[in-house]
Design a protein around this motif. Structure first.
Motif, PDB file in Angstrom:
ATOM      1  N   LYS A   1       5.346  49.492 -38.982  1.00 53.97           N
ATOM      2  CA  LYS A   1       5.857  48.656 -37.892  1.00 53.97           C
ATOM      3  C   LYS A   1       7.286  48.234 -38.199  1.00 53.97           C
ATOM      4  O   LYS A   1       7.577  47.731 -39.293  1.00 53.97           O
ATOM      5  CB  LYS A   1       4.978  47.414 -37.733  1.00 53.97           C
ATOM      6  N   LEU A   2       8.184  48.423 -37.238  1.00 53.00           N
ATOM      7  CA  LEU A   2       9.574  48.014 -37.374  1.00 53.00           C
ATOM      8  C   LEU A   2       9.672  46.494 -37.234  1.00 53.00           C
ATOM      9  O   LEU A   2       9.308  45.935 -36.204  1.00 53.00           O
ATOM     10  CB  LEU A   2      10.430  48.707 -36.311  1.00 53.00           C
TER      11      LEU A   2
ATOM     12  N   PRO B   1      12.598  54.011 -30.459  1.00 53.87           N
ATOM     13  CA  PRO B   1      12.408  53.843 -31.895  1.00 53.87           C
ATOM     14  C   PRO B   1      13.280  52.746 -32.514  1.00 53.87           C
ATOM     15  O   PRO B   1      13.175  52.506 -33.710  1.00 53.87           O
ATOM     16  CB  PRO B   1      12.775  55.217 -32.465  1.00 53.87           C
ATOM     17  N   ASP B   2      14.081  52.056 -31.711  1.00 55.70           N
ATOM     18  CA  ASP B   2      14.845  50.941 -32.261  1.00 55.70           C
ATOM     19  C   ASP B   2      14.369  49.602 -31.694  1.00 55.70           C
ATOM     20  O   ASP B   2      15.022  48.578 -31.853  1.00 55.70           O
ATOM     21  CB  ASP B   2      16.344  51.134 -32.051  1.00 55.70           C
ATOM     22  N   ARG B   3      13.194  49.613 -31.071  1.00 55.11           N
ATOM     23  CA  ARG B   3      12.615  48.384 -30.514  1.00 55.11           C
ATOM     24  C   ARG B   3      11.818  47.664 -31.598  1.00 55.11           C
ATOM     25  O   ARG B   3      10.894  48.221 -32.179  1.00 55.11           O
ATOM     26  CB  ARG B   3      11.706  48.720 -29.327  1.00 55.11           C
ATOM     27  N   ILE B   4      12.213  46.435 -31.892  1.00 61.47           N
ATOM     28  CA  ILE B   4      11.496  45.653 -32.884  1.00 61.47           C
ATOM     29  C   ILE B   4      10.028  45.560 -32.457  1.00 61.47           C
ATOM     30  O   ILE B   4       9.718  45.279 -31.307  1.00 61.47           O
ATOM     31  CB  ILE B   4      12.107  44.238 -33.025  1.00 61.47           C
ATOM     32  N   GLY B   5       9.142  45.840 -33.405  1.00 59.95           N
ATOM     33  CA  GLY B   5       7.712  45.811 -33.116  1.00 59.95           C
ATOM     34  C   GLY B   5       7.116  47.177 -32.840  1.00 59.95           C
ATOM     35  O   GLY B   5       5.896  47.325 -32.806  1.00 59.95           O
ATOM     36  N   CYS B   6       7.964  48.191 -32.651  1.00 60.66           N
ATOM     37  CA  CYS B   6       7.402  49.524 -32.409  1.00 60.66           C
ATOM     38  C   CYS B   6       6.691  50.016 -33.669  1.00 60.66           C
ATOM     39  O   CYS B   6       6.979  49.588 -34.785  1.00 60.66           O
ATOM     40  CB  CYS B   6       8.469  50.516 -31.952  1.00 60.66           C
ATOM     41  N   ILE B   7       5.727  50.885 -33.461  1.00 61.06           N
ATOM     42  CA  ILE B   7       4.928  51.421 -34.561  1.00 61.06           C
ATOM     43  C   ILE B   7       5.102  52.924 -34.602  1.00 61.06           C
ATOM     44  O   ILE B   7       4.942  53.600 -33.585  1.00 61.06           O
ATOM     45  CB  ILE B   7       3.439  51.062 -34.402  1.00 61.06           C
ATOM     46  N   ARG B   8       5.460  53.427 -35.797  1.00 65.34           N
ATOM     47  CA  ARG B   8       5.547  54.876 -35.971  1.00 65.34           C
ATOM     48  C   ARG B   8       4.333  55.339 -36.760  1.00 65.34           C
ATOM     49  O   ARG B   8       3.846  54.664 -37.658  1.00 65.34           O
ATOM     50  CB  ARG B   8       6.848  55.291 -36.654  1.00 65.34           C
TER      51      ARG B   8
END
Length: 146
Positions: A66-67, A45-52
């Protein structure tokens, strides 16, 4: 494009508060309007580009975000909304913390910029500023004692 900004002072040291906020998948732990959240690909959950993908409490729908940035040194997180039941477009928000040295507290600021039709502008300003941002800050204040 309009901008909504809400700020608050929370009685917690910045590092303590940041640990609660920095996990992009932990919003249900501290925000009462979010029933559940999952990172779609099961990744970090701290990866740039991940989607919650989050389910709103009370069956209010699903929001996908999107982060975009996460900075431990600046205590800030920026994300965009990909899909939402809210009538907004091009939504980008940043939640950042600054230390308040008087009392070892934290200044929290949550800002969003987005496009919205003129007929929905007042409602979205209120919903996002009060029901999303201020409600989150109020919950954090309760969690950290004031």
């Amino acid at each position: 494009m309009i901008r909504v900004t809400t700020s608050s002072v929370i009685n917690a040291p910045i590092d303590t508060l940041w640990q609660a906020i920095r996990d992009f998948n932990a919003l249900p732990d501290w925000h009462p309007t979010i029933a559940s959240s999952k990172v779609e690909d099961g990744g970090s959950p701290d990866r740039i580009g991940c989607i919650r993908s989050m389910e709103l409490a009370g069956g209010g729908g699903t929001i996908r975000e999107k982060l975009l940035t996460l900075s431990d040194s600046e205590h800030s997180v920026t994300y965009s909304i990909l899909a939402s039941p809210m009538p907004v477009e091009n939504y980008v928000a940043t939640l950042r913390l600054l230390p308040v040295t008087d009392g070892n507290r934290s200044f929290a600021e949550w800002t969003a910029e987005f496009d919205v039709s003129a007929e929905n502008e007042a409602a979205m300003r209120k919903l996002i500023g009060r029901d999303v941002f201020q409600t989150g800050f109020d919950s954090l204040k309760k969690r950290f004692g004031g």
